[in-house]
Write an enzyme that holds these catalytic residues in place. Sequence first.
Site, short mmCIF file in Angstrom:
data_model
loop_
_atom_site.label_atom_id
_atom_site.label_comp_id
_atom_site.label_asym_id
_atom_site.label_seq_id
_atom_site.Cartn_x
_atom_site.Cartn_y
_atom_site.Cartn_z
N TYR A 92 0.84 -1.21 0.00
CA TYR A 92 0.00 0.00 0.00
C TYR A 92 0.87 1.25 0.00
O TYR A 92 0.71 2.13 -0.85
CB TYR A 92 -0.89 -0.05 1.23
CG TYR A 92 -1.87 1.09 1.38
CD1 TYR A 92 -2.99 1.19 0.55
CD2 TYR A 92 -1.71 2.06 2.38
CE1 TYR A 92 -3.91 2.23 0.70
CE2 TYR A 92 -2.63 3.08 2.54
CZ TYR A 92 -3.73 3.16 1.70
OH TYR A 92 -4.64 4.19 1.86
N GLY B 123 -1.88 0.51 23.08
CA GLY B 123 -2.84 1.56 22.68
C GLY B 123 -2.25 2.95 22.81
O GLY B 123 -2.94 3.94 22.67
N GLY C 281 -1.48 -3.66 20.82
CA GLY C 281 -0.39 -3.18 21.68
C GLY C 281 -0.97 -2.53 22.92
O GLY C 281 -2.09 -2.85 23.37
N GLN D 180 -0.09 4.20 20.74
CA GLN D 180 0.13 4.79 19.40
C GLN D 180 -0.99 5.79 19.12
O GLN D 180 -2.11 5.63 19.61
CB GLN D 180 0.19 3.69 18.31
CG GLN D 180 -1.10 2.95 18.00
CD GLN D 180 -1.34 1.74 18.90
OE1 GLN D 180 -0.92 1.72 20.05
NE2 GLN D 180 -2.04 0.73 18.39
N THR D 181 -0.67 6.82 18.34
CA THR D 181 -1.66 7.88 18.11
C THR D 181 -2.11 7.93 16.65
O THR D 181 -1.38 7.52 15.74
CB THR D 181 -1.10 9.27 18.47
OG1 THR D 181 -0.06 9.61 17.54
CG2 THR D 181 -0.56 9.31 19.89
N ARG E 23 0.85 9.72 14.44
CA ARG E 23 0.46 10.31 13.16
C ARG E 23 -0.43 11.52 13.42
O ARG E 23 -1.42 11.43 14.14
CB ARG E 23 -0.30 9.29 12.32
CG ARG E 23 -0.69 9.86 10.96
CD ARG E 23 -1.44 8.88 10.13
NE ARG E 23 -0.65 7.72 9.75
CZ ARG E 23 -1.18 6.54 9.47
NH1 ARG E 23 -2.46 6.36 9.56
NH2 ARG E 23 -0.40 5.55 9.09
N ASN F 43 -14.13 -0.85 13.66
CA ASN F 43 -13.97 -2.04 14.51
C ASN F 43 -14.47 -1.77 15.92
O ASN F 43 -15.25 -2.54 16.48
CB ASN F 43 -12.49 -2.43 14.60
CG ASN F 43 -12.13 -3.54 13.63
OD1 ASN F 43 -12.89 -3.82 12.71
ND2 ASN F 43 -10.99 -4.17 13.83
#
Length: 333
Positions: free
Chosen positions: A155, A217, A215, A219-220, A286, A200
């Site tokens: 991708y 959680g 994980g 991560q942003t 991100r 989800n």
Amino acid sequence: MADANGRSVGKSLRVLVTGGAGFLGSHLCERLLGEGHEVIALDDFSTGSPESVAHLMRSRRFWLVEHDVALPFDYEVDRIYHLASPASPARYQRDPVRTTITNVAGALHALECAERHGARLLQASTSEVYGDPEVHPQPESYLGRVNPVGVRACYDEGKRCAESLVMDFHRQGRASARIARIFNTYGPRMAVDDGRVVSNFIVQALRGEDITVHGSGAQTRSFCYVDDLVEGCLRLMEHPADVGPVNLGNPAEVTVLELAQEILRLTGSASRIVHRPLPEDDPRQRRPAIELARRLLGFEPRVALRQGLRATIESFRRALAGAGEQRAAAMAS
Ligand code: NAD
Ligand code: UDP
């Protein structure tokens, strides 16, 4: 049609939307029809569905065509929004070779169509071109940190190659083109089984199932409501100059765990949060830098996460209730 300042310019155009039966594509088609244009939606229904645009089929200015963009196509149009590509990591990794081909050959065919008819093209690119970024937030000038041999490369590299094709067509004077680097966007009409985080979590919460946080959680992501994103795409398309890549998204950043907690609050669900392994190459942070979009397009996301989630949750409630009724009817017959 809106110009770069969102004002209607009133001219009816023929517009091709590849991936028009997908989540973003269906909203874009709806908006374009609402502005009086003729719209051809091209789609192979691999991750989208004719149902997404069923409500548009009554319009005499709307056509839905089944076609795989990996094969050439030709329509005499004024604008091409090139969106055809799976977007959910779960879906684009299911058939990774096809994902690469869709993105590379699809962009080439869209550009060749634009060249033949003097149409202007908007390429739906992605924040994934920045990979797992070390610069935060991500400006358009950041060249990214993509693993070219990882599971997301089909991708990420497919989209990077598509950007390169767009810029080469532009430099060779063959087509007028725009690149929208789209950051995580959500809203009604995402497929129930799409696999991306917002849909989800909402589906899991509404069904009373465990909420699967990958994980820790920590991560942003920064989530943009679909109406804001569509507005940004229209403004970019109608900007008078080919301006290179422009980030479009909402810079309000949350952790994935915060997103899960907010969805639990808004649904009133008793679902538990459970942790699952973090997928390979999952970006740790991100957030779009949107100064360029603000300056060039007057772009400003208007829908706050809570407000957008409320509307999205309501649409999923209706979709799941509808699916339940259909199952019950099938069992009764
Ligand atoms: P989606 O999966 O809902 O829609 C994609 C559409 O493209 C589907 O209708 C699918 O059937 C169609 N398609 C896929 N391969 C095709 C092919 N070979 N030929 C014809 N049609 C094909 O995803 P979406 O969220 O609506 O994404 C639309 C576009 O925006 C994609 O290009 C995606 O990469 C880009 N994008 C989306 C987001 C987001 O958060 N929604 C973020 C970044 C980029
Ligand atoms: N994610 C998660 N649970 C899920 C689906 C996704 O925790 O059920 C995480 C995923 O690992 C990533 C983030 O949510 O860290 C956003 O994932 P998504 O698939 O929506 O898109 P991405 O931004 O990674 O392309």
